[in-house]
Motif scaffolding. Structure first.
Motif, PDB file in Angstrom:
ATOM      1  N   TRP A   1       3.393   5.777 -11.127  1.00  0.00           N
ATOM      2  CA  TRP A   1       3.871   6.003  -9.760  1.00  0.00           C
ATOM      3  C   TRP A   1       5.400   5.938  -9.719  1.00  0.00           C
ATOM      4  CZ3 TRP A   1       6.346   2.621  -6.254  1.00  0.00           C
ATOM      5  CH2 TRP A   1       6.417   3.084  -4.942  1.00  0.00           C
TER       6      TRP A   1
ATOM      7  N   ARG B   1       7.743  11.361   9.644  1.00  0.00           N
ATOM      8  CA  ARG B   1       6.854  11.503   8.492  1.00  0.00           C
ATOM      9  C   ARG B   1       6.052  12.805   8.612  1.00  0.00           C
ATOM     10  NH1 ARG B   1       2.534   8.871   5.699  1.00  0.00           N
ATOM     11  NH2 ARG B   1       1.616  10.641   4.604  1.00  0.00           N
TER      12      ARG B   1
ATOM     13  N   TYR C   1      -0.389  11.066  -7.946  1.00  0.00           N
ATOM     14  CA  TYR C   1      -1.656  11.075  -7.204  1.00  0.00           C
ATOM     15  C   TYR C   1      -2.848  10.642  -8.048  1.00  0.00           C
ATOM     16  CZ  TYR C   1       1.164  13.543  -3.743  1.00  0.00           C
ATOM     17  OH  TYR C   1       2.137  13.886  -2.842  1.00  0.00           O
TER      18      TYR C   1
ATOM     19  N   TYR D   1      -8.536   5.027  -1.268  1.00  0.00           N
ATOM     20  CA  TYR D   1      -8.690   5.990  -0.175  1.00  0.00           C
ATOM     21  C   TYR D   1      -7.809   5.545   0.985  1.00  0.00           C
ATOM     22  CZ  TYR D   1     -10.672   8.777   3.570  1.00  0.00           C
ATOM     23  OH  TYR D   1     -10.830   9.643   4.622  1.00  0.00           O
ATOM     24  N   ILE D   2      -6.913   6.437   1.435  1.00  0.00           N
ATOM     25  CA  ILE D   2      -6.020   6.098   2.555  1.00  0.00           C
ATOM     26  C   ILE D   2      -6.556   6.738   3.835  1.00  0.00           C
ATOM     27  CG2 ILE D   2      -3.644   6.186   3.433  1.00  0.00           C
ATOM     28  CD1 ILE D   2      -3.594   4.677   0.859  1.00  0.00           C
TER      29      ILE D   2
ATOM     30  N   ASN E   1      -4.402  12.222   4.072  1.00  0.00           N
ATOM     31  CA  ASN E   1      -3.720  11.877   2.829  1.00  0.00           C
ATOM     32  C   ASN E   1      -4.362  12.565   1.618  1.00  0.00           C
ATOM     33  OD1 ASN E   1      -2.873   9.927   0.550  1.00  0.00           O
ATOM     34  ND2 ASN E   1      -1.621   9.323   2.301  1.00  0.00           N
TER      35      ASN E   1
ATOM     36  N   MET F   1      -3.789  16.477   1.744  1.00  0.00           N
ATOM     37  CA  MET F   1      -2.409  16.836   1.418  1.00  0.00           C
ATOM     38  C   MET F   1      -2.148  16.654  -0.079  1.00  0.00           C
ATOM     39  SD  MET F   1      -0.882  17.943   4.121  1.00  0.00           S
ATOM     40  CE  MET F   1       0.848  17.654   4.383  1.00  0.00           C
ATOM     41  N   LYS F   2      -2.654  15.570  -0.640  1.00  0.00           N
ATOM     42  CA  LYS F   2      -2.470  15.347  -2.080  1.00  0.00           C
ATOM     43  C   LYS F   2      -3.080  16.486  -2.881  1.00  0.00           C
ATOM     44  CE  LYS F   2      -2.066  10.330  -2.252  1.00  0.00           C
ATOM     45  NZ  LYS F   2      -2.779   9.059  -2.355  1.00  0.00           N
TER      46      LYS F   2
ATOM     47  N   GLN G   1       0.827  -1.208   0.000  1.00  0.00           N
ATOM     48  CA  GLN G   1       0.000   0.000   0.000  1.00  0.00           C
ATOM     49  C   GLN G   1       0.865   1.263   0.000  1.00  0.00           C
ATOM     50  OE1 GLN G   1      -2.143   1.253   3.460  1.00  0.00           O
ATOM     51  NE2 GLN G   1      -4.068   1.382   2.345  1.00  0.00           N
ATOM     52  N   LYS G   2       0.444   2.245  -0.772  1.00  0.00           N
ATOM     53  CA  LYS G   2       1.199   3.498  -0.859  1.00  0.00           C
ATOM     54  C   LYS G   2       0.506   4.551  -0.009  1.00  0.00           C
ATOM     55  CE  LYS G   2       2.575   2.207  -5.499  1.00  0.00           C
ATOM     56  NZ  LYS G   2       2.662   0.817  -5.064  1.00  0.00           N
ATOM     57  N   ASP G   3       0.926   4.645   1.244  1.00  0.00           N
ATOM     58  CA  ASP G   3       0.264   5.577   2.149  1.00  0.00           C
ATOM     59  C   ASP G   3       1.099   6.835   2.398  1.00  0.00           C
ATOM     60  OD1 ASP G   3       2.266   4.466   3.594  1.00  0.00           O
ATOM     61  OD2 ASP G   3       1.029   3.732   5.239  1.00  0.00           O
ATOM     62  N   GLU G   4       2.214   6.972   1.656  1.00  0.00           N
ATOM     63  CA  GLU G   4       3.040   8.174   1.811  1.00  0.00           C
ATOM     64  C   GLU G   4       2.762   9.140   0.676  1.00  0.00           C
ATOM     65  OE1 GLU G   4       6.959   6.580   2.248  1.00  0.00           O
ATOM     66  OE2 GLU G   4       6.598   5.971   4.304  1.00  0.00           O
ATOM     67  N   LEU G   5       3.226  10.388   0.876  1.00  0.00           N
ATOM     68  CA  LEU G   5       2.847  11.404  -0.113  1.00  0.00           C
ATOM     69  C   LEU G   5       3.863  11.582  -1.235  1.00  0.00           C
ATOM     70  CD1 LEU G   5       1.398  13.839   2.480  1.00  0.00           C
ATOM     71  CD2 LEU G   5       0.117  12.768   0.656  1.00  0.00           C
TER      72      LEU G   5
END
Lengths: 10, 215
Positions: free
Chosen positions: B122, B5, B48, B55-56, B60, B63-64, A6-10
């Motif tokens: 990505w 983070r 993005y 959905y995180i 998240n 911010m995106k 999962q990609k949970d970072e920005l």
């Protein structure tokens, strides 16, 4: 099937 | 979410705010590379795309949207705003940034977590972000007098990258199955690009002289 982590970072 | 983070995200947010402050209140983008800003707009647009699929968290998503909106509006201001665009150092900002995009795309097609459109985009966004600061660093080196806001902007961006590296180390040791090779390698490369800038920034700060990079 290969699951991508999962990609949970920005 | 760990402290590294959160601090990383906040320094990233502050870097954007510093840049917007410069553009909105001083109505100047002197010393800022449009090439780098265009690359960031592409980086966030391609990374993005998962806004529509995954959905995180509310944090998240917000911010995106902030990073997408701000990067696109900064490019718009530098290109089209009738006052701001006049302060753009067009003749100095000559880095051929589009040449960076093809190798990043080829690398993303070869090295990705899964060969799907979203995953390739990505990976592309991560490779491109790693080198997106280069036109800005070249412009800084050419600029005789780097103003405080520009120096702080690059410093905050560098701090954001360094904090993300700490965040990965922390997560690697505290979370099971937390492995992101593509993010780590491109993130470390990106952080190393700032090393030189950091060195001169702290030298100038320590000696209390104006920041100037050697030609």
């Amino acid at each position: 099937c290969f699951q991508v982590p999962q990609k949970d970072e920005l | 979410m760990n402290i590294f983070r959160l601090a990383g995200d906040m320094t990233h947010l502050f870097s954007v705010l510093v840049l917007l402050l410069k553009i909105h209140t001083i109505k100047s983008c002197a010393g800022i590379s449009l090439k780098t800003q265009e690359l960031y707009a592409i980086v966030f647009t391609t990374r993005y795309l998962d806004l529509f699929t995954t959905y995180i968290s509310l944090y998240n998503t917000i911010m995106k949207l902030i990073f997408l909106g701000s990067s696109i509006s900064i490019v718009w201001y530098m290109r089209h705003h009738k006052v701001v665009r006049r302060s753009y150092d067009k003749d100095q900002d000559t880095f051929r940034h589009y040449l960076l995009m093809l190798p990043c795309l080829l690398l993303a097609l070869l090295i990705n977590e899964k060969f799907t459109f979203l995953e390739v985009m990505w990976a592309f966004s991560l490779y491109l972000e790693a080198v997106a600061i280069l036109p800005q660093l070249v412009l800084l080196q050419r600029t005789r007098n780097i103003d405080n806001l520009t120096g702080q902007y690059v410093l905050l961006l560098g701090a954001y990258r360094a904090l993300y590296v700490l965040n990965w180390i922390y997560r690697y040791f505290t979370e099971e199955n937390y492995v992101h090779w593509i993010t780590w390698v491109s993130g470390i490369v990106q952080t190393l690009l700032y090393a030189d800038f950091f060195y001169y920034y702290f030298q100038s700060w320590k000696n209390n002289v104006k920041l100037q990079l050697p030609a």
